[in-house]
Structure formats: structure tokens, C-alpha cells
Design a protein around this motif. Structure first.
Motif, short mmCIF file in Angstrom:
data_model
loop_
_atom_site.label_atom_id
_atom_site.label_comp_id
_atom_site.label_asym_id
_atom_site.label_seq_id
_atom_site.Cartn_x
_atom_site.Cartn_y
_atom_site.Cartn_z
N ALA A 1 23.37 86.06 15.08
CA ALA A 1 23.45 86.00 13.39
C ALA A 1 24.15 87.44 12.84
CB ALA A 1 22.06 85.62 12.80
N GLU A 2 23.96 88.51 13.49
CA GLU A 2 24.49 89.64 13.07
C GLU A 2 26.10 90.14 13.54
OE1 GLU A 2 22.46 91.77 11.16
OE2 GLU A 2 21.05 89.89 11.19
N ALA A 3 26.53 89.11 14.56
CA ALA A 3 27.79 89.42 14.89
C ALA A 3 28.82 89.34 13.77
CB ALA A 3 28.07 88.52 16.02
N MET A 4 29.83 89.99 13.91
CA MET A 4 31.28 89.75 12.92
C MET A 4 30.86 89.83 11.45
SD MET A 4 33.36 86.90 15.34
CE MET A 4 34.53 86.61 13.89
N GLN A 5 29.90 90.58 11.34
CA GLN A 5 29.29 90.85 9.91
C GLN A 5 28.97 89.63 9.33
OE1 GLN A 5 31.72 94.16 7.79
NE2 GLN A 5 33.49 93.04 8.91
N LEU A 6 28.21 88.37 9.85
CA LEU A 6 27.99 87.47 9.53
C LEU A 6 26.80 87.85 8.47
CD1 LEU A 6 28.05 84.86 12.28
CD2 LEU A 6 29.45 84.82 10.14
N ALA A 7 25.86 88.65 8.42
CA ALA A 7 24.74 88.99 7.61
C ALA A 7 25.45 89.23 6.26
CB ALA A 7 24.00 90.15 8.01
N ARG A 8 26.86 89.61 6.05
CA ARG A 8 26.98 89.48 4.85
C ARG A 8 27.65 88.13 3.81
NH1 ARG A 8 31.31 94.60 5.40
NH2 ARG A 8 29.60 96.37 5.81
N ARG A 9 27.31 87.03 4.90
CA ARG A 9 27.69 85.73 4.31
C ARG A 9 26.70 85.31 3.31
NH1 ARG A 9 27.04 80.16 7.72
NH2 ARG A 9 27.34 78.68 6.12
N PRO A 10 26.73 84.82 1.82
CA PRO A 10 25.68 84.37 1.26
C PRO A 10 25.43 83.10 1.52
CG PRO A 10 28.00 84.19 0.36
CD PRO A 10 28.19 85.11 1.62
N GLN B 1 41.31 82.52 -19.93
CA GLN B 1 41.19 82.20 -18.72
C GLN B 1 40.36 83.16 -17.92
OE1 GLN B 1 40.89 80.43 -16.10
NE2 GLN B 1 42.95 79.63 -16.03
N VAL B 2 39.35 82.80 -17.26
CA VAL B 2 38.26 83.78 -16.75
C VAL B 2 38.52 83.93 -15.28
CG1 VAL B 2 35.84 84.22 -16.47
CG2 VAL B 2 36.62 83.12 -18.53
N VAL B 3 38.75 85.10 -14.80
CA VAL B 3 38.90 85.47 -13.39
C VAL B 3 37.79 86.82 -13.33
CG1 VAL B 3 40.26 86.54 -11.64
CG2 VAL B 3 41.29 85.12 -13.36
N ALA B 4 36.99 86.39 -12.17
CA ALA B 4 35.98 87.33 -11.96
C ALA B 4 36.43 88.21 -10.62
CB ALA B 4 34.55 86.69 -11.60
N PHE B 5 35.76 89.28 -10.31
CA PHE B 5 36.12 89.99 -9.21
C PHE B 5 34.96 91.03 -8.93
CE2 PHE B 5 37.65 92.82 -12.52
CZ PHE B 5 37.59 94.15 -11.93
N SER B 6 34.85 91.21 -7.51
CA SER B 6 33.61 92.02 -7.16
C SER B 6 33.67 92.43 -5.81
CB SER B 6 32.13 91.36 -7.46
OG SER B 6 32.29 90.18 -6.30
N HIS B 7 32.60 93.03 -5.39
CA HIS B 7 32.87 93.91 -4.09
C HIS B 7 32.47 92.74 -3.01
CE1 HIS B 7 33.34 96.43 -0.88
NE2 HIS B 7 32.22 96.53 -0.48
N PHE B 8 31.51 91.71 -3.37
CA PHE B 8 31.01 90.93 -2.32
C PHE B 8 31.38 89.53 -2.35
CE2 PHE B 8 28.01 94.46 -3.02
CZ PHE B 8 27.49 94.65 -1.98
N PRO B 9 31.47 88.82 -1.17
CA PRO B 9 32.10 87.64 -1.20
C PRO B 9 31.19 86.71 -1.77
CG PRO B 9 31.03 88.15 0.95
CD PRO B 9 31.25 89.53 0.10
N MET B 10 31.60 85.49 -2.50
CA MET B 10 30.84 84.37 -3.26
C MET B 10 30.72 83.41 -2.07
SD MET B 10 31.65 84.12 -7.10
CE MET B 10 30.86 85.48 -8.28
N GLY B 11 31.12 83.27 -1.09
CA GLY B 11 31.05 82.02 -0.04
C GLY B 11 31.61 82.36 1.40
N TYR C 1 25.27 88.44 -3.23
CA TYR C 1 24.67 87.63 -4.10
C TYR C 1 23.40 86.86 -3.68
CZ TYR C 1 28.95 88.14 -6.75
OH TYR C 1 30.18 88.99 -7.54
N ASP C 2 23.14 87.06 -2.62
CA ASP C 2 21.77 86.67 -2.32
C ASP C 2 20.79 87.28 -3.02
OD1 ASP C 2 22.68 84.54 -0.62
OD2 ASP C 2 22.34 85.40 1.39
N ARG C 3 20.92 88.64 -3.08
CA ARG C 3 20.00 89.58 -3.80
C ARG C 3 20.02 89.53 -5.24
NH1 ARG C 3 18.95 95.31 -0.32
NH2 ARG C 3 17.74 94.45 1.19
N MET C 4 21.32 89.32 -5.88
CA MET C 4 21.65 89.17 -7.18
C MET C 4 20.94 88.01 -7.46
SD MET C 4 24.02 91.24 -8.46
CE MET C 4 25.02 90.35 -9.92
N LEU C 5 20.89 86.86 -6.97
CA LEU C 5 20.01 85.62 -7.55
C LEU C 5 18.44 86.09 -7.72
CD1 LEU C 5 21.53 82.57 -5.95
CD2 LEU C 5 21.90 83.37 -8.41
N ARG C 6 18.17 86.83 -6.68
CA ARG C 6 16.74 87.15 -6.64
C ARG C 6 16.10 88.51 -7.48
NH1 ARG C 6 13.07 88.02 -1.08
NH2 ARG C 6 11.22 88.63 -1.94
#
Length: 719
Positions: free
Chosen positions: A371-380, A345-355, A318-323
Motif C-alpha cells: 500500500a505504500e509503494a509508488m506513493q500510493l499513500a497519496r491516492r485519495p 467557467q470554473v477551473v480549480a487547481f491545487s497541489h494534491f490529486p483529487m482522484g 483531500y482525505d484530510r480536507m474532508l475531515r
């Protein structure tokens, strides 16, 4: 960047103008609706059929069938299983069907690199359950499906096969044209100086077109029975909906946007203008039952790096989605608003975390392990999460992380976003999410563990042969004694920690303590040493228990004085042991109890908690978890603080600094990981922005209004 900034400002302004309490409230479905979410299946067809003369797998004496599987060595050094998860997927589907579920969402990575041979197997399964049980599947793409937006060469070096000369089992290469020098475009088997290579285009990586065409009937295109279906590129309003028009507007020629890469993130930005490409987008909203809008978001963003090359989307989401795809986020806000106005009722789903997904421990993990440990690079980024919450979306289900977590994100304007991270059936703890939409403000969520998996041990005899045939096999064959699939996945995580994660994620000195092995009792003793006792002293003293591997982790530049070996250091350690025994006794413990676990146990437990949250508590002794908390408290009281990213250990570093600045923060992180929101069985109170624990052993609510009374499970709704 300007577009993303304007989007953030626009959503913030919208949030300021329409507080959550002022916004229209969706009515939701008239009767409870159940939805199963199964991300990260990573389906690999274990009985696939390749072209004649290419790869025919390995004969399994137990079944008489040929198995087209990856080696156990490959599985245990990966964050996902490749073989047994195929059986786990079937077991999860059977479980969901038995519970009356008829809507199943697949939030990405349903395949493992989108290889045609495995996509064919996946589609057969989805078509079968749709025909026999009336299940409707709704898929969105993950970073493994597709790996890149267009077809590209692919394959793997570690399928399990047999050496044609010796008959011994081991890894064999299976590649498509262009992925290996031996594969010149003609399918077949080649003998090279390095071994046999099987060449087949059945293992190329499909691009967007191939993936979406294969699953057109499972979410990517509208179906006649849908009450509503639209994309970010459909101008049709719900009250004007017609299937024929929706199908016309859902054609892929319409569903694309221009994505540009200005390489601003590179050390040397481009000066000749950005690289741009017209790329498809698979986002959609569907109304499978009256009153429920499922929003499938394609959060893959592939940036062009050349005329025909692209970067992957794995770590950015989602960081790239916004950009780079801000129009999809703007569309999401519009869908949420229209849904509320229409009583959906709206429920969204996707592959990536939103938070954030580590119970608020991400920053400390980054400071301690990097910053790269434990897949932290995937944190938005926090600003990204805020922008997503300001769309008005209240519930999102994500995957990608292979972990189990429920987090609540609130904005100053009053918006609340529940981000549900669903675990993977190909990892620990294998499970899926069962959601029951009960109305406007109540959604029940259960995390369904998958333990009883028929045939999960079907390939174990082949793995035993593999282990026996390999002179340098590092994996522990004890995993093949697992009695059920959950135990198998638990063993697999332990091996992953030992064989890969300690090397990739842990600091050198922490890894050395694991190799020691240093126990919990040793840690408490070390914490009682005087500051005058250095790491060099500890290493030099005979029988001190210091791990020899620690010496290689120390910066000895300009500091090579000898350590205090012999009786002086030994006496200090003995005195520290007596002090530690008194300290433990004052807390109702003994050093013997603390000696029951080692730093390796701590490392594995930390990854269990990171992956599974409260589901991991069944696999961690409660007494050990309490001891972690006690040591964290003691080390904190003794001077530990937040991780110190600038701390470089040298021979002259006091031993207590290692305990306070490395072990103390590590234990504090474990504590935060173990204290997250419950996930086993909860209700999302959307009106109050709270997670209400419904498990049998949940503590009583703080007040009579804190949690609504639990009712009998709702009857499932079928179409």
C-alpha cells in the motif's frame, strides 16, 4: 469524522437533487484564454547569496561563478532534481510567454522546503516575468511550502562544496540554528569531528506567514486588476465586489480555521480530548479575465501533535480536507454554483490529486507491491473523489505526484470531474500543462515537453569532479553525456530506480530477478517449467541462470530439503526452453528478441509509464511494449490472476508460481499504465464527459459526433 460524514451526505444529497444536466451551464470567457500550469518546480537558487562567512558555494571553472547546488548523489536518489530544474523553469516560462500565455498557475511545491534564500530567488524570477512580459502568477501552497505551518529549523547535509584541507569536492552541511548541534544561533562556519558545517538562518523552513508574504503579489492577495477575488472567509458576492473591501477581507487574521487532531488514527487514541490549533488557509478564487474563475485550493492539512509541533501534509491531501477542513469543500461547491449562475467557467487547481492517477491500476499495485509503494499513500479514497465531484467542479489541475495523467471520475448522480495531473519540471518527463479555455463546454489541454533547456549542463564539470573524488560513488557518470534536458531527466529516473526505488518499492524476489539479470526470454522459459520444479531446484542447478540473491528472499522455516540439482533440473530447463521457443515462434517472435530486455528494463519502463503516461512511449520501444503485453497474456492464460498479497515464496514454491503470481500481475499493471487516456493534446468535452484525442496520430472518432472538428489554435487573450 462526523463533520466529514455530514459533508459527504450533504454533497450527495445536493447531487441527487441537482443532476449535472439540470445544473446551470457556465458561459465561460467570451474569447479563448490560455493558462499554463507548472506544479512542483521545487525551485532551488543555484546562484544564491548567503551571509558572508557562512556558505559561498563552490567555484564553477566553466563560468567563473559560485554555484550553490546540491550534489549529484543527492539528486539521483531523490524523486526530484534540485539544480537543473532551475534552468528548466526559466525555459518553461520563456516557452509559455512565446506562446502568448499571460496567466501561469503554480500548484504547490514552487519551492523546495520554503527556505528564505531560495524563496528570494523565486520571487525575483516571478517579479521579473511579471514586469517584462505582463505575466500574472497564481500560486497555492504545497507540502514543501510550507513544510509545517510555522517556521522551523532546516537545512541539508549534501550541498556541493570543497574540503578545506584537500580541495576535493563533496557534500557539505548547511543548516540553520536548531537543526544541527554545531549551529548555536550565530551564523558562521564551524569545524566538527564529522566535517565542516555552515550555519545560516537562510535555510530555515519558512512557515505559512513567510511563504504567503513572499508571494502576496502572486496569488495570495488580491490585485487591483482582478475582476473578482474572494476566500472561504469572504462574505462578499461578485455583484458587490470592490478591491479595497476584498483586500481587507483577505487579511490573514481573517483567513484561518481551527484544526483538531483527535489522534483517532493512532493505535492509542487520546482520552483527554483532541489537540486543536488555529491555522491559516490560503484558498482563494480569482477572476483574472472576464468569464474565468480560477480556484486555488490550499489542500495542506497540518495536524497538531503537541503544543508547537505538527504532522506534515504530504500523503493525505483531500482525505484530510474532508475531515479537518470541510468548510473549504462546502465553499468550493458554493463557488462552483455561483460561478455557473454568473456565467463563469470554473477551473480549480491545487497541489494534491483529487482522484486515482494510475489508470485504475492502483489497487493491483497495492496488492502486489504494498500500500505504500509508488506513493500510493497519496491516492485519495474513492469516497473522497466522489464528494469532490459532487461539489459540481468539473476541472481540477493537480501536482504533488510528479506524473502526467488525465482521469475522468463520474458519480451515479451524473457529475463528472476531470482530474489533470501535471508533470514536474524537476522530474521525468519534464513538462507543463497548457490549457485553453474555449467556452462553456470545451477546454483544450496540451502537455508541453521541455527538452531544450539552455545551460542545463552548466554544472556537469563539477559533477565529474564529485564522482572522481568519491571512492564509493554509485551513480553512473554516463548521465553527464546527456544531450538535452529531457535525456538528462530520463537518465535521472533510471538512476533513481536503480539506486532507490527497487529497494524501497519492489518485493525482495522481484528485486532479485532484476539483479539476475533475468531477461524476457528467461521469463517465458520459466513459465514452461513443470510445477514439480521448485525455486530451490532452480537455485541449486548449475548454470540455471537463477539469481543468487533470490535465496535470501525465501521463507525456509521448517523447509530445508535439498534441491534437485544437476541433470534433472537442467533437462527440465532445456525442455522448457524448447517449449518457450515454439510458443514465441507461434506469436511471430524469437527467444532472441525477448532476450533484448531484462527485468531492470521492465522496472524502468514501468516507472516511465507511471510518471509520464503516453509521453513515455517515445522512450520505450514499441516492440518491447508489445512483448510485455504478449507475456502478460500468455502468463494470464497460464493461470495468472490478480496479485496474491498472501503469497509467501519458499524453497518449495514452484518456479511457475513466481512467474504467474508475481510477473504476470506486474506485466498486467504495465499494460494498464500504458493504456491511459491521451495527454499530449486533447480536448475535454465537458458536456459529454469525454477526453477527445487531438494528436495527429489519434484514431478516427467512432462516429461523426464523437469529436468536434478541430479548429485552428485560438489567439491568446492578454489583459
Amino acid at each position: 469524522m462526523l463533520t466529514a460524514a455530514l459533508l459527504l451526505c450533504g454533497l450527495a444529497a445536493a447531487g441527487a437533487d441537482a443532476h449535472a444536466e439540470d445544473a446551470p451551464r457556465p458561459a465561460g470567457p467570451q474569447a479563448p484564454v490560455r493558462i499554463a500550469f507548472m506544479p512542483d518546480v521545487h525551485f532551488h537558487d543555484v546562484h544564491a547569496t548567503f551571509e558572508p562567512g557562512t556558505f559561498d558555494g563552490v567555484l564553477n571553472p566553466r563560468t567563473g561563478r559560485r554555484a550553490t547546488i546540491r550534489t549529484m548523489q543527492a539528486q539521483l536518489t531523490s524523486t526530484r532534481l534540485f539544480n537543473e530544474n532551475a534552468f528548466a523553469f526559466l525555459a518553461a516560462l520563456d516557452d509559455a510567454v512565446a506562446r502568448g500565455v499571460r496567466i501561469i498557475a503554480l500548484p504547490g511545491d514552487f519551492s523546495d522546503d520554503g527556505q528564505p534564500v531560495h524563496m528570494r530567488g523565486l520571487v525575483r524570477i516571478l517579479d521579473d516575468y511579471a514586469a517584462r512580459h505582463g505575466v500574472e502568477f497564481f500560486a497555492v501552497p504545497g507540502n514543501h511550502d510550507p513544510v509545517r505551518p510555522f517556521d522551523q529549523p532546516g537545512g541539508k547535509p549534501d550541498y556541493l562544496g570543497r574540503d578545506p584541507r584537500t580541495g576535493r569536492p563533496g557534500p557539505v552541511a548547511v543548516y540553520s540554528a536548531g537543526a544541527h548541534a554545531a549551529c548555536d544561533g550565530v551564523a558562521g562556519t564551524r569545524t566538527t569531528p564529522d566535517g565542516v558545517v555552515h550555519c545560516t538562518d537562510a535555510v530555515r523552513h519558512l512557515g505559512h506567514a513567510g511563504i504567503t508574504a513572499a508571494l502576496a503579489g502572486h496569488g495570495f492577495m488580491p490585485k487591483p486588476q482582478d475582476r473578482y477575488y474572494a476566500t472561504p472567509y469572504s462574505p462578499v458576492a461578485p455583484d458587490e465586489y470592490a478591491f479595497a473591501r476584498a483586500r481587507e477581507q483577505a487579511q490573514w487574521s481573517r483567513r484561518a480555521s481551527t484544526v483538531c487532531n483527535d489522534l483517532a488514527d493512532q493505535e492509542t487514541p487520546r482520552t483527554d480530548g483532541p489537540l486543536c490549533a488555529r491555522l491559516p488557509d490560503a484558498s482563494y478564487v480569482v477572476e483574472p479575465v472576464e468569464g474565468l474563475w480560477l480556484v486555488g485550493l490550499d489542500a495542506n492539512v497540518y495536524l497538531p501533535t503537541g503544543a508547537t509541533t505538527f504532522s506534515g501534509s504530504g500523503n493525505h491531501g483531500y482525505d484530510r480536507m474532508l475531515r479537518h477542513k470541510p468548510h473549504v469543500i462546502t465553499w468550493l461547491a458554493d463557488v462552483v454554483a455561483r460561478g455557473a449562475a454568473e456565467g463563469k467557467q470554473v477551473v480549480a487547481f491545487s497541489h494534491f490529486p483529487m482522484g486515482e492517477f494510475f489508470n485504475g491500476a492502483s489497487d493491483d499495485i497495492a496488492r502486489l507491491l504494498g500500500a505504500e509503494a509508488m506513493q500510493l499513500a497519496r491516492r485519495p479514497a474513492d469516497t473522497t473523489t466522489g464528494a469532490l465531484a459532487r461539489t459540481g467542479l468539473r476541472v481540477h489541475v493537480g501536482g504533488h505526484m510528479h506524473l502526467n495523467d488525465i482521469a475522468v471520475h463520474r458519480t451515479p448522480e451524473g457529475h463528472t470531474l476531470f482530474n489533470i495531473q501535471t508533470p514536474s519540471l524537476a522530474a521525468y518527463v519534464p513538462a507543463y500543462t497548457l490549457m485553453t479555455v474555449e467556452g462553456a463546454d470545451r477546454i483544450e489541454v496540451e502537455t508541453i515537453r521541455v527538452s531544450a533547456v539552455p545551460r542545463f549542463d552548466e554544472f556537469f564539470d563539477l559533477y565529474r569532479e564529485e564522482h572522481a573524488a568519491s571512492a564509493d560513488a554509485r551513480w553512473d557518470p554516463a548521465i553527464l553525456d546527456a544531450g538535452d534536458y529531457r535525456s538528462f531527466a530520463r537518465h535521472a529516473l533510471t538512476e533513481l530506480v536503480r539506486l532507490r526505488l527497487l529497494d524501497s518499492d519492489w518485493l525482495c524476489d522481484l528485486h532479485a530477478l532484476v539483479q539476475g539479470p533475468v531477461s524476457g526470454a528467461d521469463l517465458l522459459v520459466l513459465s514452461q517449467l513443470p510445477r514439480a520444479t521448485t525455486l530451490r531446484d532452480w537455485l541449486a542447478a548449475p548454470d540455471s541462470g537463477a539469481p543468487p540473491a533470490l535465496a535470501a528472499c525465501l521463507d525456509e522455516t521448517g523447509d530445508a530439503s535439498a534441491g534437485r540439482a544437476g541433470t534433472r533440473t537442467a533437462a527440465r530447463i532445456e525442455s522448457a526452453r524448447r517449449s518457450a521457443a515454439r510458443l514465441a515462434g507461434a506469436r511471430g517472435l524469437t527467444l532472441g528478441a525477448l532476450a533484448d530486455w531484462t527485468m531492470f528494463d521492465l522496472a524502468v519502463d514501468m516507472m516511465r509509464l507511471a510518471n509520464a503516461g503516453d509521453l513515455a512511449l517515445d522512450d520505450i520501444p514499441a516492440a518491447r511494449l508489445a512483448q510485455y503485453a504478449l507475456l502478460a497474456e500468455l502468463f494470464s492464460a497460464d493461470g495468472a490472476g490478480p496479485p496474491d498479497p498472501g503469497l509467501a515464496l519458499a524453497g518449495g514454491t514452484p518456479v511457475v508460481a513466481l512467474v504467474r503470481k508475481r510477473i504476470g500481475p506486474l506485466l498486467a499493471i504495465v499494460g494498464r499504465l500504458s493504456a491511459g487516456a491521451p495527454t499530449a493534446h486533447v480536448r475535454l468535452d465537458l458536456a459529454r464527459g469525454e477526453v477527445v484525442d487531438l494528436s495527429p496520430d489519434a484514431p478516427p472518432p467512432a462516429s461523426p459526433t464523437a469529436a468536434p472538428a478541430r479548429t485552428a489554435p485560438p489567439a491568446p487573450v492578454t489583459r
